[in-house]
Design a protein around this motif. Sequence first.
Motif, PDB file in Angstrom:
ATOM      1  N   LEU B 136       0.846  -1.418  -0.283  1.00 52.62           N
ATOM      2  CA  LEU B 136      -0.094   0.023   0.153  1.00 52.62           C
ATOM      3  C   LEU B 136       0.787   1.459  -0.045  1.00 52.62           C
ATOM      4  O   LEU B 136       0.632   2.081  -0.604  1.00 52.62           O
ATOM      5  N   VAL B 137       1.945   1.152   1.061  1.00 60.78           N
ATOM      6  CA  VAL B 137       2.651   2.517   0.943  1.00 60.78           C
ATOM      7  C   VAL B 137       3.582   2.357  -0.373  1.00 60.78           C
ATOM      8  O   VAL B 137       4.150   3.813  -0.700  1.00 60.78           O
ATOM      9  N   LEU B 138       3.939   1.341  -0.919  1.00 64.68           N
ATOM     10  CA  LEU B 138       5.024   1.578  -1.898  1.00 64.68           C
ATOM     11  C   LEU B 138       4.181   1.937  -3.241  1.00 64.68           C
ATOM     12  O   LEU B 138       5.135   1.847  -4.261  1.00 64.68           O
ATOM     13  N   SER B 139       2.746   1.932  -3.368  1.00 62.32           N
ATOM     14  CA  SER B 139       2.192   2.108  -4.699  1.00 62.32           C
ATOM     15  C   SER B 139       2.798   3.257  -5.402  1.00 62.32           C
ATOM     16  O   SER B 139       2.839   4.189  -4.995  1.00 62.32           O
ATOM     17  N   THR B 140       2.688   2.808  -6.745  1.00 60.96           N
ATOM     18  CA  THR B 140       3.168   3.949  -7.652  1.00 60.96           C
ATOM     19  C   THR B 140       1.959   4.446  -8.293  1.00 60.96           C
ATOM     20  O   THR B 140       1.891   5.742  -8.880  1.00 60.96           O
ATOM     21  N   ASN B 141       0.870   3.857  -8.005  1.00 67.47           N
ATOM     22  CA  ASN B 141      -0.374   4.613  -8.627  1.00 67.47           C
ATOM     23  C   ASN B 141      -1.572   4.259  -7.926  1.00 67.47           C
ATOM     24  O   ASN B 141      -1.708   3.307  -6.877  1.00 67.47           O
ATOM     25  N   ILE B 142      -2.589   4.963  -8.076  1.00 65.35           N
ATOM     26  CA  ILE B 142      -3.826   5.016  -6.915  1.00 65.35           C
ATOM     27  C   ILE B 142      -4.454   3.565  -6.937  1.00 65.35           C
ATOM     28  O   ILE B 142      -5.014   3.041  -6.049  1.00 65.35           O
ATOM     29  N   PHE B 143      -4.493   2.824  -8.125  1.00 60.67           N
ATOM     30  CA  PHE B 143      -5.368   1.624  -8.369  1.00 60.67           C
ATOM     31  C   PHE B 143      -4.443   0.602  -7.737  1.00 60.67           C
ATOM     32  O   PHE B 143      -5.123  -0.211  -6.971  1.00 60.67           O
ATOM     33  N   GLN B 144      -3.258   0.382  -7.846  1.00 58.79           N
ATOM     34  CA  GLN B 144      -2.324  -0.410  -7.121  1.00 58.79           C
ATOM     35  C   GLN B 144      -2.684  -0.070  -5.558  1.00 58.79           C
ATOM     36  O   GLN B 144      -2.643  -1.146  -4.762  1.00 58.79           O
ATOM     37  N   MET B 145      -2.539   1.143  -5.087  1.00 60.12           N
ATOM     38  CA  MET B 145      -2.996   1.311  -3.871  1.00 60.12           C
ATOM     39  C   MET B 145      -4.420   0.755  -3.366  1.00 60.12           C
ATOM     40  O   MET B 145      -4.366   0.202  -2.272  1.00 60.12           O
ATOM     41  N   TYR B 146      -5.132   0.966  -4.212  1.00 57.80           N
ATOM     42  CA  TYR B 146      -6.452   0.603  -3.828  1.00 57.80           C
ATOM     43  C   TYR B 146      -6.731  -1.033  -3.678  1.00 57.80           C
ATOM     44  O   TYR B 146      -7.247  -1.597  -3.026  1.00 57.80           O
ATOM     45  N   PHE B 182     -17.726  -0.422   2.731  1.00 57.72           N
ATOM     46  CA  PHE B 182     -18.810   0.521   2.513  1.00 57.72           C
ATOM     47  C   PHE B 182     -17.890   1.871   2.061  1.00 57.72           C
ATOM     48  O   PHE B 182     -18.252   2.436   1.127  1.00 57.72           O
ATOM     49  N   ALA B 183     -17.048   2.080   3.006  1.00 58.55           N
ATOM     50  CA  ALA B 183     -16.411   3.288   2.621  1.00 58.55           C
ATOM     51  C   ALA B 183     -15.305   3.200   1.285  1.00 58.55           C
ATOM     52  O   ALA B 183     -15.367   4.019   0.463  1.00 58.55           O
ATOM     53  N   ASP B 184     -14.874   1.874   1.350  1.00 59.90           N
ATOM     54  CA  ASP B 184     -13.924   1.860   0.067  1.00 59.90           C
ATOM     55  C   ASP B 184     -14.820   1.999  -1.279  1.00 59.90           C
ATOM     56  O   ASP B 184     -14.184   2.254  -2.400  1.00 59.90           O
ATOM     57  N   MET B 185     -16.196   1.556  -1.380  1.00 59.17           N
ATOM     58  CA  MET B 185     -17.113   1.793  -2.300  1.00 59.17           C
ATOM     59  C   MET B 185     -16.967   3.336  -2.851  1.00 59.17           C
ATOM     60  O   MET B 185     -16.637   3.540  -4.128  1.00 59.17           O
ATOM     61  N   PHE B 186     -17.083   4.400  -1.835  1.00 56.15           N
ATOM     62  CA  PHE B 186     -16.697   5.878  -2.253  1.00 56.15           C
ATOM     63  C   PHE B 186     -15.540   6.041  -2.715  1.00 56.15           C
ATOM     64  O   PHE B 186     -15.353   6.582  -3.775  1.00 56.15           O
ATOM     65  N   PHE B 187     -14.556   5.315  -2.018  1.00 52.99           N
ATOM     66  CA  PHE B 187     -13.135   5.475  -2.563  1.00 52.99           C
ATOM     67  C   PHE B 187     -12.747   5.000  -4.131  1.00 52.99           C
ATOM     68  O   PHE B 187     -12.336   5.756  -4.977  1.00 52.99           O
ATOM     69  N   LEU B 188     -13.393   3.994  -4.524  1.00 44.79           N
ATOM     70  CA  LEU B 188     -13.368   3.469  -5.927  1.00 44.79           C
ATOM     71  C   LEU B 188     -14.049   4.364  -6.827  1.00 44.79           C
ATOM     72  O   LEU B 188     -13.522   4.517  -7.743  1.00 44.79           O
ATOM     73  N   ILE B 189     -15.250   4.737  -6.301  1.00 45.40           N
ATOM     74  CA  ILE B 189     -15.942   5.757  -7.257  1.00 45.40           C
ATOM     75  C   ILE B 189     -15.121   6.870  -7.372  1.00 45.40           C
ATOM     76  O   ILE B 189     -14.857   7.592  -8.564  1.00 45.40           O
ATOM     77  N   GLY B 190     -14.389   7.408  -6.230  1.00 41.27           N
ATOM     78  CA  GLY B 190     -13.601   8.668  -6.409  1.00 41.27           C
ATOM     79  C   GLY B 190     -12.517   8.338  -7.458  1.00 41.27           C
ATOM     80  O   GLY B 190     -12.125   9.143  -8.074  1.00 41.27           O
ATOM     81  N   ILE B 191     -11.822   7.084  -7.256  1.00 39.96           N
ATOM     82  CA  ILE B 191     -10.582   6.982  -8.266  1.00 39.96           C
ATOM     83  C   ILE B 191     -11.141   6.886  -9.447  1.00 39.96           C
ATOM     84  O   ILE B 191     -10.542   7.432 -10.581  1.00 39.96           O
ATOM     85  N   LEU B 192     -12.314   6.268  -9.846  1.00 35.87           N
ATOM     86  CA  LEU B 192     -12.839   6.183 -11.157  1.00 35.87           C
ATOM     87  C   LEU B 192     -13.112   7.527 -11.606  1.00 35.87           C
ATOM     88  O   LEU B 192     -12.834   8.002 -12.783  1.00 35.87           O
ATOM     89  N   THR B 200      -5.512   9.386 -15.965  1.00 35.66           N
ATOM     90  CA  THR B 200      -4.271   8.597 -15.424  1.00 35.66           C
ATOM     91  C   THR B 200      -4.549   8.032 -13.903  1.00 35.66           C
ATOM     92  O   THR B 200      -5.145   8.742 -13.156  1.00 35.66           O
ATOM     93  N   PHE B 201      -3.608   7.060 -13.608  1.00 34.92           N
ATOM     94  CA  PHE B 201      -3.733   6.586 -12.388  1.00 34.92           C
ATOM     95  C   PHE B 201      -2.383   7.028 -11.386  1.00 34.92           C
ATOM     96  O   PHE B 201      -2.255   6.971 -10.410  1.00 34.92           O
ATOM     97  N   GLY B 204       2.592   9.940  -9.723  1.00 31.14           N
ATOM     98  CA  GLY B 204       3.925  11.121 -10.323  1.00 31.14           C
ATOM     99  C   GLY B 204       3.046  12.081 -10.976  1.00 31.14           C
ATOM    100  O   GLY B 204       3.158  13.413 -10.814  1.00 31.14           O
ATOM    101  N   THR B 205       2.078  11.825 -11.889  1.00 30.67           N
ATOM    102  CA  THR B 205       1.373  12.830 -12.746  1.00 30.67           C
ATOM    103  C   THR B 205       0.358  13.515 -11.916  1.00 30.67           C
ATOM    104  O   THR B 205       0.156  14.746 -11.917  1.00 30.67           O
ATOM    105  N   LEU B 206      -0.317  12.868 -10.976  1.00 28.95           N
ATOM    106  CA  LEU B 206      -1.199  13.614 -10.219  1.00 28.95           C
ATOM    107  C   LEU B 206      -0.679  14.523  -9.256  1.00 28.95           C
ATOM    108  O   LEU B 206      -1.282  15.496  -8.990  1.00 28.95           O
ATOM    109  N   THR B 207       0.438  14.335  -8.705  1.00 34.11           N
ATOM    110  CA  THR B 207       0.912  15.257  -7.651  1.00 34.11           C
ATOM    111  C   THR B 207       1.982  15.907  -8.027  1.00 34.11           C
ATOM    112  O   THR B 207       2.536  16.751  -7.478  1.00 34.11           O
ATOM    113  N   SER B 208       1.851  16.199  -9.467  1.00 32.65           N
ATOM    114  CA  SER B 208       3.047  17.165  -9.880  1.00 32.65           C
ATOM    115  C   SER B 208       2.651  18.406  -9.926  1.00 32.65           C
ATOM    116  O   SER B 208       3.369  19.287 -10.189  1.00 32.65           O
TER     117      SER B 208
END
Lengths: 113, 632
Positions: B136-146, B182-192, B200-201, B204-208
């Motif tokens: 989780l902490v080493l994820s390079t993208n938000i989907f891997q984190m999910y 239940f909370a993760d459902m919102f997380f997933l919707i947010g990611i999508l 992009t997921f 690096g791009t998101l936080t630039s």
Amino acid sequence: MGELLIDNAGAPVPILAYQLVSLIIFFAGIYGFFTRRNLMMMLISVELILNAADINFAVFNRYLYPGEMDGMFFALFTIAIAACETAVAIAIIINVYRNFGNAEVDNLKNMKG
Amino acid sequence: MGYTLIILLLPLVSFALLGLSGNRLSYKKSGVIGTASLLIVALLSFYAAGEYFVTQKAGAVFQTLVPLNVLWLNMGANLHIDMGILLDPISVMMLVVISTVSLMVHIYSLGYMKGEKGFQRYYAFLSLFTFSMLGLVLSTNIFQMYIFWELVGVSSYLLIGFYYTKPTAVAAAKKAFIVTRFADMFFLIGILVLSYYTQTFDFGTLTSGNSAVFQQAISTQFMGASALAWAMALIFVGGAGKSAMFPLHIWLPDAMEGPTPVSALIHAATMVVAGVYLVARLFPVYVLFTPEVLQGIAYVGAFTSMFAALIAIVQTDIKRVLAFSTISQIGFMMVALGVSKLEGHEGLGYMASMFHLFTHAMFKALLFLGAGSVIHAVHSNEMENMGGLRKQMPVTHLTFLIACLAIAGIPPFSGFFSKDEILSATYQHNTGLGVWMTLVAGLTAFYMFRLYFSIFWGKEKQHAHPPHESPKSMTFPLIFLAIPTLLGGFVPFGQFVTADRAPYTIHMEWLVAGISVVVALGGILIARKLYQHPEKPTMVPSGLKGFHNAASHRFYIDEIYLFITKKILFNGVSRAFAWFDRHVVDGFINGLATTTDWFSVRIRGFQSGEIQWYAWVFLFGSLLITALILFF
């Protein structure tokens, strides 16, 4: 294809004559199939029906389309199929005989609703 | 720094090994295998942290390293999911935290879980959890984190329900899983939503900080807010679920049904701060493009921390007190993130939040392991069965006291420094919020020392066999964790982890520090007065009876949930749907069957079994059809 058969007067045998024979054989087969109780006799009746059909194939082909052979082949084909069918049917009949001691069709009433 | 892959995969290997061999390994062997692999992971993590913080400082700022990034799922030119390893100051810090606490918990469990049925399974799950959390902490993208986010959720579920023969543990495991899911459902919707507009997921791009990425997300409006604001708020809901923010906190206190070392690892030090980590990971997006959501996060955190602190005051189960205290402290971290800005001194909150995450992981793990040691000795979770244990359990007592002082914010313990930074950041932002958080800090000191005095002071209680100090395998982690708790505050954290990655020298704000120390001391003294002497039973002033009652029932939040789910959802909505399903959907299918049955009863007589009768019907049927064709 060779000459048509001729009757005593020298004219070709009319197609109707062949069909009459075929008709008689066919209904003999139907009659036998409905009235006989013995499976072997019913099988023979079925063969009669098939033979009537074969005659029709051959005759129609010869009289109506003399240049082609389709009907003839169909007749040959039917004979081959009928032979196979007979083999299967006899196998079944033998088994019925072994189970019931005779080959009467009245034995086979288990498959009813 | 490709060897970081070993850090990630070693726990997975150990999970597979322990999980597949099951009871074929003796419990001693499986414990040793799990602990040894974690020892390697911890050493590598320390080495990686050292190497990263020493060498990766190009110019003035820390660089983001991606030693590994492989294409995992390719779904077209614009959509692909990668798997990789991302090293930046916060992920490296989390590596250290996770592997340290996990190693200590592994060692501790050798003693604590000795002789438990399913010991091998326990170590396998611990390895699975460690793997997921590191991923989780080493994820390079938000989907891997999910993906890893869900994996920590499931390992948490498995470990809470470790005593699966106990109905309360099973219920708690289910509750934790369902609420976080239940909370993760919102997380997933947010990611999508986020990835739909940004294409992009990749973190690096998101936080630039490049606003072109978010152009479309910002310009799209939905119900009075931009799509980006919605996405970021939804992602925060996912974080709030894992981090037990109000009103999604209800699972954490119940999660204490799991074995105590598990509570220390998952429900105090690592998994529950995943939400904080998530917000920190996406911090540039929050602060640059959706400051209003960040503001909301601050208020949610502030409310939660006060709310949980008030409940913690009246709980009688020592693990429950610690659970609510965890919720409260995570609230602190959220507040700090919420009030932070990106650059220089204004980014103090970010640094303070991460600092508090670090120190909190150490002292809260220490508190939980200490509590586990006490529970091990007296075989009860209830305060009323404890008292006067300081003589029988000197090591536990001393380390617990150190941790209590740290969480209360007494200098020079680690908690003082990190909490002080949070309070400074809060005062910078808004004095009202600062006062509020100072009050929470006072309450923290009060309830922690209520706990401390109730356990270790007062009259000794009768026990089936006299309590004694825990074995070495349990006291060693206590002593080890006491070191960062004592000295962690002197780590120049601002040199390593800051919002803009540029080093930042922490300097004390003496006024804020002074106030918070006075308030904390006040809390401790009140607790001492009330709870040190056993002759005076816990009195509740008459004016506070109502409050005491409400707080003991956790302000009836669980009841509200039950009311909403059972009464409104199950009785109202679900019942109508169930009626529709039973009568209309099932009714249609049953109707088909009944009609067919009715019809077939009437026509079954046609199938007499007489072959010649069939042939007759066939013959006349075909004749009839022929006649019809000929004559019509």
